[in-house]
Design a protein around this motif. Structure first.
Motif, PDB file in Angstrom:
ATOM      1  N   LYS A   3       0.860  -1.180   0.000  1.00  0.00           N
ATOM      2  CA  LYS A   3       0.000   0.000   0.000  1.00  0.00           C
ATOM      3  C   LYS A   3       0.897   1.232   0.000  1.00  0.00           C
ATOM      4  CE  LYS A   3      -3.552   2.123   2.870  1.00  0.00           C
ATOM      5  NZ  LYS A   3      -4.358   1.948   4.084  1.00  0.00           N
ATOM      6  N   GLU A   4       0.713   2.097  -1.010  1.00  0.00           N
ATOM      7  CA  GLU A   4       1.538   3.295  -1.146  1.00  0.00           C
ATOM      8  C   GLU A   4       0.655   4.536  -1.045  1.00  0.00           C
ATOM      9  OE1 GLU A   4       4.234   5.535  -4.548  1.00  0.00           O
ATOM     10  OE2 GLU A   4       3.611   3.477  -4.863  1.00  0.00           O
ATOM     11  N   TRP A   5       0.971   5.424  -0.082  1.00  0.00           N
ATOM     12  CA  TRP A   5       0.234   6.667   0.102  1.00  0.00           C
ATOM     13  C   TRP A   5       0.446   7.560  -1.111  1.00  0.00           C
ATOM     14  CZ3 TRP A   5       2.114  11.689   0.252  1.00  0.00           C
ATOM     15  CH2 TRP A   5       1.209  12.666   0.629  1.00  0.00           C
ATOM     16  N   LYS A   6      -0.629   8.212  -1.567  1.00  0.00           N
ATOM     17  CA  LYS A   6      -0.528   9.140  -2.698  1.00  0.00           C
ATOM     18  C   LYS A   6      -0.840  10.572  -2.288  1.00  0.00           C
ATOM     19  CE  LYS A   6       0.754   7.461  -6.386  1.00  0.00           C
ATOM     20  NZ  LYS A   6       2.164   7.644  -6.673  1.00  0.00           N
ATOM     21  N   THR A   8      -3.470  13.241   0.600  1.00  0.00           N
ATOM     22  CA  THR A   8      -4.481  13.426   1.633  1.00  0.00           C
ATOM     23  C   THR A   8      -5.158  14.762   1.380  1.00  0.00           C
ATOM     24  OG1 THR A   8      -3.213  12.178   3.259  1.00  0.00           O
ATOM     25  CG2 THR A   8      -4.903  13.650   4.120  1.00  0.00           C
ATOM     26  N   GLU A  31       1.830  13.739   4.248  1.00  0.00           N
ATOM     27  CA  GLU A  31       1.473  12.363   4.601  1.00  0.00           C
ATOM     28  C   GLU A  31       1.368  12.180   6.108  1.00  0.00           C
ATOM     29  OE1 GLU A  31       3.026   7.810   3.813  1.00  0.00           O
ATOM     30  OE2 GLU A  31       4.267   9.480   3.183  1.00  0.00           O
ATOM     31  N   VAL A  60      -7.928  10.020   2.354  1.00  0.00           N
ATOM     32  CA  VAL A  60      -6.569   9.562   2.076  1.00  0.00           C
ATOM     33  C   VAL A  60      -6.627   8.651   0.858  1.00  0.00           C
ATOM     34  CG1 VAL A  60      -4.579   8.298   2.955  1.00  0.00           C
ATOM     35  CG2 VAL A  60      -5.956   9.691   4.513  1.00  0.00           C
ATOM     36  N   SER A  61      -5.810   8.958  -0.140  1.00  0.00           N
ATOM     37  CA  SER A  61      -5.744   8.136  -1.352  1.00  0.00           C
ATOM     38  C   SER A  61      -4.454   7.323  -1.342  1.00  0.00           C
ATOM     39  CB  SER A  61      -5.767   9.005  -2.598  1.00  0.00           C
ATOM     40  OG  SER A  61      -6.970   9.718  -2.667  1.00  0.00           O
ATOM     41  N   SER A  62      -4.594   6.045  -1.624  1.00  0.00           N
ATOM     42  CA  SER A  62      -3.441   5.145  -1.670  1.00  0.00           C
ATOM     43  C   SER A  62      -3.551   4.252  -2.891  1.00  0.00           C
ATOM     44  CB  SER A  62      -3.394   4.264  -0.418  1.00  0.00           C
ATOM     45  OG  SER A  62      -3.300   5.044   0.740  1.00  0.00           O
ATOM     46  N   VAL A  64      -2.966   0.402  -3.939  1.00  0.00           N
ATOM     47  CA  VAL A  64      -2.799  -0.940  -3.390  1.00  0.00           C
ATOM     48  C   VAL A  64      -2.418  -1.853  -4.548  1.00  0.00           C
ATOM     49  CG1 VAL A  64      -3.943  -2.821  -2.181  1.00  0.00           C
ATOM     50  CG2 VAL A  64      -4.524  -0.468  -1.626  1.00  0.00           C
TER      51      VAL A  64
END
Length: 72
Positions: A3-6, A8, A31, A60-62, A64
Motif C-alpha cells: 500500500k503506497e500513500w498518494k 491526503t 502524509e 486519504v488516497s493510496s 494498493v
C-alpha cells in the motif's frame, strides 16, 4: 500486498448565519498530518472566516498493489 500513500485532502464545513453550509477543500496535505493538526487547521479556517466550524472530513488516497514474486 503493498500500500503506497498518494495524497491526503480535507473538507472543512462551516455554517453561515442564514443556516447554510460552506465546504472548503484543501488538497495535498503532508502524509504525516495528524488528526490534531487537521482539527487545529479547521478551527483556524473557522476563525478566519468568522463562521462556526461544523465538521471536517479527511480523504486519504493510496495505491494498493499485489506483491510481484520473481522466480528464476
Amino acid at each position: 500486498m503493498s500500500k503506497e500513500w498518494k495524497k491526503t485532502g480535507i473538507k472543512v464545513k462551516t455554517s453561515t448565519p442564514e443556516g447554510d453550509f460552506r465546504d472548503r477543500t484543501f488538497n495535498n496535505l503532508a502524509e504525516d498530518a495528524t488528526s490534531e493538526k487537521i482539527v487545529a487547521f479547521a478551527e483556524l479556517v473557522a476563525q478566519l472566516t468568522g463562521e462556526p466550524h461544523v465538521e471536517t472530513a479527511m480523504t486519504v488516497s493510496s495505491i494498493v498493489a499485489e506483491e510481484s514474486s520473481e522466480e528464476e
